[in-house]
Structure formats: structure tokens, C-alpha cells
Design a protein around this motif. Structure first.
Motif, PDB file in Angstrom:
ATOM      1  N   HIS A  17       0.853  -1.198   0.000  1.00  0.00           N
ATOM      2  CA  HIS A  17       0.000   0.000   0.000  1.00  0.00           C
ATOM      3  C   HIS A  17       0.887   1.247   0.000  1.00  0.00           C
ATOM      4  CE1 HIS A  17      -3.742   2.255   0.911  1.00  0.00           C
ATOM      5  NE2 HIS A  17      -2.894   3.083   1.494  1.00  0.00           N
ATOM      6  N   HIS A  71      -9.179   2.217   1.343  1.00  0.00           N
ATOM      7  CA  HIS A  71      -8.904   2.434   2.769  1.00  0.00           C
ATOM      8  C   HIS A  71     -10.144   2.073   3.581  1.00  0.00           C
ATOM      9  CE1 HIS A  71      -6.115   5.203   0.653  1.00  0.00           C
ATOM     10  NE2 HIS A  71      -5.294   4.987   1.671  1.00  0.00           N
ATOM     11  N   HIS A  76      -5.327  -0.271   6.500  1.00  0.00           N
ATOM     12  CA  HIS A  76      -5.499   0.232   7.881  1.00  0.00           C
ATOM     13  C   HIS A  76      -6.352  -0.689   8.748  1.00  0.00           C
ATOM     14  CE1 HIS A  76      -3.268   3.707   6.704  1.00  0.00           C
ATOM     15  NE2 HIS A  76      -4.063   3.832   5.661  1.00  0.00           N
ATOM     16  N   ASP A  90       2.472   2.980   3.081  1.00  0.00           N
ATOM     17  CA  ASP A  90       1.508   4.075   2.996  1.00  0.00           C
ATOM     18  C   ASP A  90       2.185   5.435   2.887  1.00  0.00           C
ATOM     19  OD1 ASP A  90      -1.018   5.189   2.746  1.00  0.00           O
ATOM     20  OD2 ASP A  90      -1.352   5.348   4.914  1.00  0.00           O
TER      21      ASP A  90
HETATM   22 ZN    ZN Z   1      -3.101   5.045   1.918  1.00  0.00          ZN
END
Ligand code: ZN
Ligand code: GUN
Length: 418
Positions: free
Chosen positions: A72, A226, A265, A316
Motif C-alpha cells: 500500500h 482504505h 489500515h 503508505d
Molecule cells: Zn493510503
């Protein structure tokens, strides 16, 4: 041994999982060899002997590992790493959306894409789940660079038909047409694929989410988005989708929760949401550094693994502050320790390599050093005096500043960087 012509042998201390036998167990071959054919396929991995094909590139005592997976990462955020303007929704408005708006300029997109892929390769990332922007040309740039460099990637046009500045909002009709054209552009490529990428629920109308789900199912594409990153985001999401009882059900009602879906997440989830994700075979991108930097919370890695959910690690960037996936693995280790639900070094190594490749849909062809997979591997400078497997794993995972990546091979070749 009987090898085809033009095979090459790489000698070193070979450290890998063997997913066909056991996902979370690491094997060390102290004097090992990886033999790679001319087409980039691994032909043999095992003990070194004089019978292996020549030329032999001798990296001993360096360690040869599978390449790392960053499941990600946002390429248009490369230049805004470290901007401490969080929490999430403020950071998106203050930092991310203004930067991503610049990517309609294809010269800018091209320049940053060069920087982005150079960072991935320098960190030993050979497989990635990449978010582009809502611009078709910026997404095509990211795809073209991945094709050129030699990396394995899922690349997404970021879907946003609301909840963002005008410069980034793209209508549902336009986005679906752009997706179709990008799908043509990647058609038949096994290494670089288009991923259907609604940014998050707040940036999409229910209609766009549904059509995205339909497009992904029709074309057998990975979905990435997400999920439940930040408490305020969760609250706003339920307000924006009043018929939905929880965050996951927003995606469920659009047909986006299945075994080809990868959710980043996954912090603020109810037991019911975890159970439904597990039942659907949905995957998770664990982004511990980003979760800390934006103060989003801490994901319960052990609980998700125990529920049977497959997990990979994500930098991320630019909510994450590094492209170095070993620092992300170290954060995952630290967070799990503080939760009193530790993860072992072998588990972390597996998540960093095979686990990541698997959640991106490359689990059959990449992520481990076994015959038949593609030769995506790294040569890492672990000191010769570090001999025990557990010590090698510790150095490799936690001492990335001293145990540097010396070489990266993608399908048996050096990366093609400009
Ligand atoms: Zn992200
Ligand atoms: N949620 C929606 N967009 C983003 C993004 O770009 N980064 C992170 N961390 N969360 C998001």
C-alpha cells in the motif's frame, strides 16, 4: 543437474519461506544457490555445488532473500513525505490533495514517478500495491514506469467523484471510461495490473462504489481501498452512508468485500466486521508507521491473523515516513509488542515477502525463492559473523541502516532505472 542454456547461478546465504510447505517458516541455506533461467524463472534453489550452471555470481557471505512487498503506497505523495499536518482528514486537505492536483501535468508526473520507483528499488521493494491519482494520464505514467523498471505491481486510478477539490474530482462516467482505457493498456500483462481503487468511502458516491465493484468483478481485478483508519473518518462515513450500520457494510453493499479485495489500515473494526472480512476472504494492508504518524490508532495484527485474514505490510507513503519496508516491519513488531500480542521474526519476514505478494495476487508466481517462481530477489549485506538463522533474521529486519540492499533482481534482471 540439467539446466537450459543461459541460466545463471547466484551463490550466497539463501533465506526464504517455502509457502508450499509452510507460510510462516523461514529456511536458511548457509551455502546456497539460486539458479535463474533466461526468462527470469527460478530453476533451482538449494545447496551450492560445482554442478550449477555458469556463470556463478558469488555473493557469499551476503544473504539472498525474496524481494519485499509494499502492498500500500501512494506514488503522487513521494514529495510530501514527513508533512506533519495530520490527523487524516486535515492532512488530506492540507497536504495530499494540493500535491495530487499537480499530477495532471504529465512532465511532473513523469519526474515524480522516476523518483518513486528509484526509492522502491533502493529499499528492496520488488512488488507493490500502488495508488496513482484520479488522473488517467498520471495513472498511465505509473503503469508505464512499472512496466519499464521490471517491478510487479497493482496500480490504481484513484476514484473520487466527491469529497475532494474540483481539480481532483472526476465524474463516475469519466472514471469508468478511464478505467476501461487503462485496462486495455495493461491487457494481458501478468506483472503489472490495473487495480480498482476507490480512494475511500468518503470520496465516492454509492453509485460509483457499486460500479467500481461491478467493473472489478467483471474483469477479475484486485480492489484496493482504505477502511476504518481514523475515528473521525469512521463517523463521517456513517453520516454520508446513512443506511449502513458500520463502515464495512458501505463496501459490502457495493460488492467490494471479497477475496480479491485489499483494505488498508482496518484499525477501528468491530468483531462482526473482522468476522465478515475473514468469511469473505478479504485481505488487509497493515500500515503501522502511517497509523502512528497520523495518530490514527493501532491495528490488531494478531487478532486479524488469528481470524484467518491474510495480511501484507504497507509503507503508505506519504502518511508513512519511509519507503524502507524493513522499518515498516520493525514498526509492526513494536506495535504488536506493546499490544502484548507479539509477532515472531519469522512471521514478519513472511509478511514482508510472500504474505505481501499473496495479498496483491502474486502469491503463485512471486514472494519466495522456490523453483517455478519468478526470480525477484535481493542481496543483503548481513555481516559474516551473524550465523544463527534467528540472528540473521533480526539483523535483516531491524538493522536496515547497516545491512544494506546491495543488489535487487527483478525477474532475474537488474532493474531498468533511468
Ligand atoms: Zn493510503
Ligand atoms: N484515506 C483516503 N486517502 C488516503 C491517503 O491518501 N492516505 C491515507 N493514509 N489514508 C487515506
Amino acid at each position: 543437474m540439467n539446466f537450459t542454456k543461459n541460466a545463471r547461478s547466484y551463490r550466497g546465504r539463501v533465506l526464504t519461506t517455502r509457502p508450499e510447505q509452510s507460510v510462516f517458516k523461514t529456511h536458511l541455506e548457509e551455502d546456497g544457490v539460486v539458479v535463474v533461467g533466461a526468462d527470469g524463472t527460478i530453476l533451482f534453489v538449494g545447496p551450492y555445488s560445482n554442478n550449477v550452471p555458469h556463470p556463478v555470481v558469488d555473493f557469499h557471505p551476503h544473504v539472498i532473500t525474496p524481494g519485499f512487498a509494499d502492498v500500500h503506497v501512494h506514488y503522487p505523495q513521494t514529495r510530501v513525505m514527513g508533512r506533519a499536518t495530520g490527523p487524516l482528514l486535515d492532512w488530506l486537505s492540507n497536504t495530499v490533495f494540493p500535491e495530487e492536483s499537480k499530477f495532471v501535468d504529465s512532465a511532473y508526473a513523469d519526474k515524480v514517478a522516476n523518483e518513486f520507483y528509484a526509492h522502491l528499488i533502493a529499499s528492496g521493494t520488488t512488488c507493490a500495491g500502488i495508488y496513482a491519482t484520479s488522473s488517467k494520464s498520471a495513472t498511465q505514467t505509473a503503469i508505464q514506469h512499472a512496466l519499464n523498471v521490471g517491478i510487479a505491481a497493482q496500480v490504481g486510478l484513484v476514484l473520487m467523484d466527491r469529497g475532494a477539490p474540483d481539480a481532483l474530482v472526476v465524474s463516475r462516467e469519466q472514471a469508468l471510461s478511464d478505467l476501461a482505457q487503462l485496462l486495455n493498456f495493461t491487457a494481458g500483462n501478468e506483472r503489472v495490473k490495473l487495480a480498482v481503487t476507490p480512494r475511500f468511502a468518503l470520496s465516492c458516491t454509492p453509485e460509483l462504489l457499486r460500479e467500481a465493484g461491478h467493473f472489478a468483478a467483471q474483469n477479475k481485478l484486485l480492489v484496493q481501498t482504505h477502511l476504518s483508519e481514523n475515528v473521525e473518518e469512521c463517523r463521517a462515513t456513517l453520516a454520508a452512508f446513512p443506511g449502513c450500520a458500520d463502515y464495512l457494510s458501505v463496501y459490502e453493499s457495493a460488492g467490494l468485500v471479497h477475496d480479491q479485495a485489499l483494505f488498508a489500515h482496518a484499525i477501528h473494526l468491530s468483531d462482526s466486521e473482522v468476522e465478515r472480512m475473514a468469511r469473505a476472504g478479504a485481505k488487509v494492508a497493515h500500515c503501522p508507521d502511517s497509523n502512528l504518524f497520523l495518530g490514527s490508532g493501532t491495528m490488531l495484527l494478531r487478532a486479524l491473523l488469528s481470524a484467518g485474514i491474510k495480511v501484507g505490510l504497507g509503507s503508505d507513503v506519504a502518511a508513512g515516513r519511509t519507503f524502507d519496508m524493513r522499518r515498516i516491519a520493525a514498526s509492526a513488531y513494536d506495535v504488536a509488542l506493546l499490544q502484548k500480542a507479539p509477532v515472531s521474526l519469522e512471521e514478519l519476514f513472511a509478511l514482508l515477502t510472500f504474505g505481501g505478494a499473496q495479498v496483491l495476487g502474486f502469491g503463485d508466481t512471486r514472494g519466495a525463492l522456490t523453483a517455478g517462481r519468478m526470480g525477484d530477489f535481493l542481496v543483503i549485506d548481513v555481516p559474516e559473523y551473524t550465523r544463527q538463522k534467528s540472528d540473521i533474521l533480526g539483523q535483516l529486519l531491524f538493522a536496515s541502516d547497516t545491512c544494506k540492499v546491495i543488489r535487487t533482481y527483478l525477474s532475474g534482471k537488474k532493474p531498468n532505472l533511468p
